[in-house]
Design a protein around this motif. Structure first.
Motif, PDB file in Angstrom:
ATOM      1  N   GLU A 111       0.861  -1.180   0.000  1.00 32.50           N
ATOM      2  CA  GLU A 111       0.000   0.000   0.000  1.00 32.50           C
ATOM      3  C   GLU A 111       0.895   1.225   0.000  1.00 32.50           C
ATOM      4  OE1 GLU A 111      -1.862   1.085   3.840  1.00 32.50           O
ATOM      5  OE2 GLU A 111      -1.140  -0.882   4.531  1.00 32.50           O
ATOM      6  N   THR A 112       0.320   2.366  -0.295  1.00 38.09           N
ATOM      7  CA  THR A 112       1.065   3.621  -0.301  1.00 38.09           C
ATOM      8  C   THR A 112       0.642   4.462   0.882  1.00 38.09           C
ATOM      9  OG1 THR A 112       1.277   3.615  -2.717  1.00 38.09           O
ATOM     10  CG2 THR A 112       1.610   5.707  -1.595  1.00 38.09           C
ATOM     11  N   ARG A 113       1.601   4.768   1.732  1.00 37.75           N
ATOM     12  CA  ARG A 113       1.360   5.629   2.885  1.00 37.75           C
ATOM     13  C   ARG A 113       1.821   7.047   2.547  1.00 37.75           C
ATOM     14  NH1 ARG A 113      -0.819   3.704   8.038  1.00 37.75           N
ATOM     15  NH2 ARG A 113      -1.525   1.610   7.455  1.00 37.75           N
ATOM     16  N   SER A 114       1.021   8.032   2.918  1.00 35.02           N
ATOM     17  CA  SER A 114       1.315   9.412   2.521  1.00 35.02           C
ATOM     18  C   SER A 114       1.435  10.315   3.732  1.00 35.02           C
ATOM     19  CB  SER A 114       0.225   9.944   1.589  1.00 35.02           C
ATOM     20  OG  SER A 114       0.135   9.160   0.416  1.00 35.02           O
ATOM     21  N   ARG A 115       2.228  11.348   3.553  1.00 34.87           N
ATOM     22  CA  ARG A 115       2.327  12.445   4.514  1.00 34.87           C
ATOM     23  C   ARG A 115       2.271  13.732   3.713  1.00 34.87           C
ATOM     24  NH1 ARG A 115       6.752  12.036   9.084  1.00 34.87           N
ATOM     25  NH2 ARG A 115       5.256  10.413   9.661  1.00 34.87           N
ATOM     26  N   GLY A 116       1.115  14.385   3.739  1.00 34.51           N
ATOM     27  CA  GLY A 116       0.906  15.536   2.863  1.00 34.51           C
ATOM     28  C   GLY A 116       0.815  15.063   1.421  1.00 34.51           C
ATOM     29  N   VAL A 117       1.618  15.670   0.546  1.00 30.88           N
ATOM     30  CA  VAL A 117       1.622  15.284  -0.865  1.00 30.88           C
ATOM     31  C   VAL A 117       2.671  14.221  -1.149  1.00 30.88           C
ATOM     32  CG1 VAL A 117       0.767  17.533  -1.611  1.00 30.88           C
ATOM     33  CG2 VAL A 117       3.240  17.146  -1.451  1.00 30.88           C
ATOM     34  N   PHE A 118       3.408  13.796  -0.124  1.00 31.88           N
ATOM     35  CA  PHE A 118       4.485  12.832  -0.323  1.00 31.88           C
ATOM     36  C   PHE A 118       4.025  11.445   0.101  1.00 31.88           C
ATOM     37  CE2 PHE A 118       6.518  16.909   0.956  1.00 31.88           C
ATOM     38  CZ  PHE A 118       7.030  17.249  -0.283  1.00 31.88           C
ATOM     39  N   GLY A 119       4.368  10.444  -0.698  1.00 35.95           N
ATOM     40  CA  GLY A 119       3.978   9.073  -0.412  1.00 35.95           C
ATOM     41  C   GLY A 119       5.107   8.102  -0.644  1.00 35.95           C
ATOM     42  N   VAL A 120       4.979   6.903  -0.069  1.00 34.23           N
ATOM     43  CA  VAL A 120       6.004   5.876  -0.213  1.00 34.23           C
ATOM     44  C   VAL A 120       5.327   4.514  -0.097  1.00 34.23           C
ATOM     45  CG1 VAL A 120       6.522   5.851   2.263  1.00 34.23           C
ATOM     46  CG2 VAL A 120       8.244   5.075   0.640  1.00 34.23           C
ATOM     47  N   PRO A 121       5.750   3.516  -0.890  1.00 31.13           N
ATOM     48  CA  PRO A 121       5.158   2.188  -0.772  1.00 31.13           C
ATOM     49  C   PRO A 121       5.649   1.453   0.472  1.00 31.13           C
ATOM     50  CG  PRO A 121       6.869   2.192  -2.446  1.00 31.13           C
ATOM     51  CD  PRO A 121       6.694   3.607  -2.018  1.00 31.13           C
ATOM     52  N   VAL A 122       4.721   0.835   1.189  1.00 36.63           N
ATOM     53  CA  VAL A 122       5.045  -0.011   2.332  1.00 36.63           C
ATOM     54  C   VAL A 122       4.358  -1.361   2.125  1.00 36.63           C
ATOM     55  CG1 VAL A 122       5.343   1.938   3.899  1.00 36.63           C
ATOM     56  CG2 VAL A 122       3.100   0.869   3.681  1.00 36.63           C
ATOM     57  N   PHE A 123       4.744  -2.343   2.920  1.00 34.64           N
ATOM     58  CA  PHE A 123       4.188  -3.683   2.747  1.00 34.64           C
ATOM     59  C   PHE A 123       4.077  -4.364   4.105  1.00 34.64           C
ATOM     60  CE2 PHE A 123       8.759  -3.764   2.063  1.00 34.64           C
ATOM     61  CZ  PHE A 123       9.183  -4.716   2.979  1.00 34.64           C
ATOM     62  N   SER A 124       3.276  -5.405   4.156  1.00 31.83           N
ATOM     63  CA  SER A 124       3.109  -6.202   5.366  1.00 31.83           C
ATOM     64  C   SER A 124       2.590  -7.570   4.968  1.00 31.83           C
ATOM     65  CB  SER A 124       2.145  -5.523   6.351  1.00 31.83           C
ATOM     66  OG  SER A 124       0.864  -5.371   5.756  1.00 31.83           O
ATOM     67  N   GLY A 125       2.871  -8.563   5.828  1.00 32.10           N
ATOM     68  CA  GLY A 125       2.399  -9.907   5.544  1.00 32.10           C
ATOM     69  C   GLY A 125       3.263 -10.952   6.213  1.00 32.10           C
ATOM     70  N   SER A 354       4.557  21.260  -9.551  1.00 33.36           N
ATOM     71  CA  SER A 354       3.523  21.544  -8.555  1.00 33.36           C
ATOM     72  C   SER A 354       2.225  20.804  -8.856  1.00 33.36           C
ATOM     73  CB  SER A 354       3.272  23.054  -8.483  1.00 33.36           C
ATOM     74  OG  SER A 354       2.884  23.561  -9.754  1.00 33.36           O
ATOM     75  N   LEU A 355       1.843  20.711 -10.120  1.00 32.38           N
ATOM     76  CA  LEU A 355       0.612  20.004 -10.474  1.00 32.38           C
ATOM     77  C   LEU A 355       0.744  18.492 -10.267  1.00 32.38           C
ATOM     78  CD1 LEU A 355      -0.382  21.937 -13.738  1.00 32.38           C
ATOM     79  CD2 LEU A 355      -1.621  21.937 -11.568  1.00 32.38           C
ATOM     80  N   SER A 356       1.941  17.944 -10.529  1.00 32.14           N
ATOM     81  CA  SER A 356       2.126  16.498 -10.387  1.00 32.14           C
ATOM     82  C   SER A 356       2.023  16.047  -8.937  1.00 32.14           C
ATOM     83  CB  SER A 356       3.482  16.075 -10.963  1.00 32.14           C
ATOM     84  OG  SER A 356       4.551  16.614 -10.197  1.00 32.14           O
ATOM     85  N   GLU A 357       2.171  16.984  -7.985  1.00 33.42           N
ATOM     86  CA  GLU A 357       1.980  16.640  -6.577  1.00 33.42           C
ATOM     87  C   GLU A 357       0.505  16.582  -6.196  1.00 33.42           C
ATOM     88  OE1 GLU A 357       6.124  18.431  -4.685  1.00 33.42           O
ATOM     89  OE2 GLU A 357       4.243  19.543  -4.433  1.00 33.42           O
ATOM     90  N   GLN A 358      -0.358  17.044  -7.096  1.00 36.37           N
ATOM     91  CA  GLN A 358      -1.792  17.066  -6.796  1.00 36.37           C
ATOM     92  C   GLN A 358      -2.587  16.110  -7.676  1.00 36.37           C
ATOM     93  OE1 GLN A 358      -2.599  18.879  -4.188  1.00 36.37           O
ATOM     94  NE2 GLN A 358      -0.581  19.850  -4.027  1.00 36.37           N
ATOM     95  N   VAL A 359      -2.157  15.916  -8.918  1.00 36.45           N
ATOM     96  CA  VAL A 359      -2.875  15.058  -9.871  1.00 36.45           C
ATOM     97  C   VAL A 359      -1.878  14.100 -10.509  1.00 36.45           C
ATOM     98  CG1 VAL A 359      -4.598  16.847 -10.330  1.00 36.45           C
ATOM     99  CG2 VAL A 359      -2.562  16.709 -11.766  1.00 36.45           C
ATOM    100  N   PRO A 360      -2.342  13.051 -11.195  1.00 31.31           N
ATOM    101  CA  PRO A 360      -1.410  12.146 -11.876  1.00 31.31           C
ATOM    102  C   PRO A 360      -0.493  12.882 -12.847  1.00 31.31           C
ATOM    103  CG  PRO A 360      -3.603  11.180 -11.793  1.00 31.31           C
ATOM    104  CD  PRO A 360      -3.737  12.576 -11.262  1.00 31.31           C
ATOM    105  N   PHE A 361       0.695  12.325 -13.056  1.00 28.29           N
ATOM    106  CA  PHE A 361       1.710  13.027 -13.829  1.00 28.29           C
ATOM    107  C   PHE A 361       1.246  13.314 -15.252  1.00 28.29           C
ATOM    108  CE2 PHE A 361       5.447  13.347 -16.519  1.00 28.29           C
ATOM    109  CZ  PHE A 361       6.219  14.256 -15.811  1.00 28.29           C
ATOM    110  N   GLY A 362       0.548  12.371 -15.879  1.00 23.98           N
ATOM    111  CA  GLY A 362       0.089  12.586 -17.247  1.00 23.98           C
ATOM    112  C   GLY A 362      -0.837  13.783 -17.357  1.00 23.98           C
ATOM    113  N   ALA A 363      -1.780  13.902 -16.399  1.00 24.89           N
ATOM    114  CA  ALA A 363      -2.700  15.045 -16.407  1.00 24.89           C
ATOM    115  C   ALA A 363      -1.953  16.340 -16.115  1.00 24.89           C
ATOM    116  CB  ALA A 363      -3.806  14.823 -15.374  1.00 24.89           C
TER     117      ALA A 363
END
Length: 458
Positions: A111-125, A354-363
């Motif tokens: 899953e992706t955990r976020s802090r503000g506009v920043f996120g990082v993938p984490v895992f568990s199992g 700045s926009l890529s931090e709010q919407v997907p990069f392509g958009a």
């Protein structure tokens, strides 16, 4: 004065001035790239904080069998009167034994955990361990004055961060349940660990099994301590990067995740099957870890940073387009107007970031490119007062942004795209300006008259 006016009014002088303006634009280019780098660094800091809170980057080593041993030494000491006395000393040491067979199976959900506009993938199992220990060879290496305390043997597993271990279930040793407690019994492979009493009651071998519930972020690493190690890692993360000393013997990739299997023999690694405490320096096994990285191959900051590397091209292209329009439209363009066109194309990178931090990069790319391209087109229209001339800017900027997007999305062919793009721009400019008289204005060609210093036809 006429000579100076002739020089400053020539196209060669204007081209040299434009080249100087390009050099001036290197200053804001550097500032833009600095902003992109600062945001990338801030994202990395936020990711580190999230991963550390979640459990850290997961590294597991083990299990290993620790057998406490003692060595009895005798020394003859002579007294002042010549009398001899026998002094007996005992020294404790540990005998560490790796499993003869080790099977690992990790099934982790991401899953992706976020802090503000920043996120990082984490895992568990769960990570399941099973195999067998046979300490006969290790015990056979003991000297006559050394003895093993088989009833005090322990099963030890090391982990990089204790927070990454949620619990251990279904642990058995020789068919009997095991109870783990914190502490790695001095193993020293990693900073944390757990241990459980695993006495060797009958013979020197026993089967084991356990399932560790783990969690971590970004990276999962395992250590092949068995004489024969088989490991399988599977997850729903779609973009794995297999890293470490060994690559998977087989793997499967898909949009729904991945599965990879490693098979490592003791013939292909430099880890002994057993050793005494103190024989292996700390970090001696670090290079033998293998595993997978959970990351986005081209995340928004990597894409923005790669786009910023093309900033010079997006200053040169509008400059050259304006210069050619000036050349053929017979309307002078002031250096300030060149600078404004260059600044507009540099603002594109700030909009994209700045926009890529709010919407997907392509958009974000589509919005930033459309806004910047539209602004450049309208500015050209107002400069030349001719819609047909201004329309020349639209396809140039459109193709440039389309080329850049293709280069960004093509991770393996980015250099090829860049080389082809630079060659195409150079060739086009050389072709269009082949008849230009750089000392004057232009050689007389069919349908094209030379113009005077004031921009009027001669």
């Amino acid at each position: 004065m006429d000579g100076i006016r002739r020089i400053t009014g020539s196209m060669g002088f204007k081209a040299a001035l434009i080249a100087f303006l390009v050099l001036v634009m290197l200053i804001p280019m550097g500032l833009v790239r600095q902003v992109v780098g600062e945001r990338a660094d801030r994202a990395e800091e936020a990711a580190d904080e999230i991963v550390e809170s979640w459990g850290g980057e997961l590294r597991l080593a083990g299990p290993l069998l620790r057998i406490p041993c003692v060595r009895a030494d005798e020394a003859i000491r002579r007294g002042d009167g010549g009398a001899e006395t026998v002094e007996r000393r005992t020294t404790a040491f540990d005998l560490w034994v790796g499993p003869t067979d080790l099977g690992l199976k990790a099934e982790v959900a991401s899953e992706t955990r976020s802090r503000g506009v920043f996120g990082v993938p984490v895992f568990s199992g769960p990570v399941a361990f099973e195999g067998r220990f046979d300490a006969a060879e290790a015990l056979g290496s003991l000297r006559d004055n050394e003895a093993a305390m088989l009833g005090e043997a322990e099963l030890v597993m090391a982990i990089e961060s204790q927070k990454g271990l949620r619990g251990i279930d279904g642990a058995t040793w020789g068919g009997k349940p095991l109870a783990f407690r914190p502490g790695d019994a001095g193993l020293g492979l990693l900073s944390g660990g757990v241990k459980a009493a695993a006495p060797l009651e009958s013979g020197a071998g026993a089967d084991f099994a356990l399932t560790a519930s783990v969690q971590g972020g970004r990276r999962l690493r395992l250590l092949p301590l068995g004489s024969s190690t088989s490991a399988t890692v599977s997850s729903d993360w779609p973009a794995p990067s297999f890293q470490g000393e060994y690559l998977p013997a087989s793997r499967g990739l898909g949009d729904d995740g991945f599965s990879a299997t490693w098979r490592v023999s003791d013939l292909s690694r430099g880890i002994p099957s057993y050793w005494r405490s103190g024989e292996l320096p700390r970090g001696a096994m670090d290079r033998f870890y293998f595993g997978v990285d959970f990351f986005e191959a081209l995340d928004r900051y990597a894409l923005s940073e790669r786009a910023a590397k093309h900033a010079l091209l997006f200053v040169v292209v509008p400059f050259m387009t304006l210069f050619l329009l000036e050349l053929f439209a017979r309307r002078a363009v002031h250096p300030i107007q060149y600078l404004l066109a260059g600044v507009a194309n540099l603002v594109f990178y700030l909009l994209l970031l700045s926009l890529s931090e709010q919407v997907p990069f392509g958009a974000a790319y589509l919005i930033a490119a459309s806004a910047t391209g539209g602004l450049t087109f309208l500015y050209s229209w107002s400069t030349f007062k001719d819609l047909r001339k201004a329309w020349c800017m639209a396809p140039v900027m459109g193709l440039s942004y389309l080329y850049l997007y293709a280069a960004l999305r093509s991770e393996d062919s980015a250099l090829l795209f860049g080389a082809i793009g630079a060659f195409a721009v150079t060739a086009l400019v050389m072709f269009v300006t082949r008849d230009v008289d750089w000392y004057g204005y232009m050689k007389k060609a069919p349908g094209l008259a030379a113009r005077g210093d004031d921009g009027a036809s001669e």
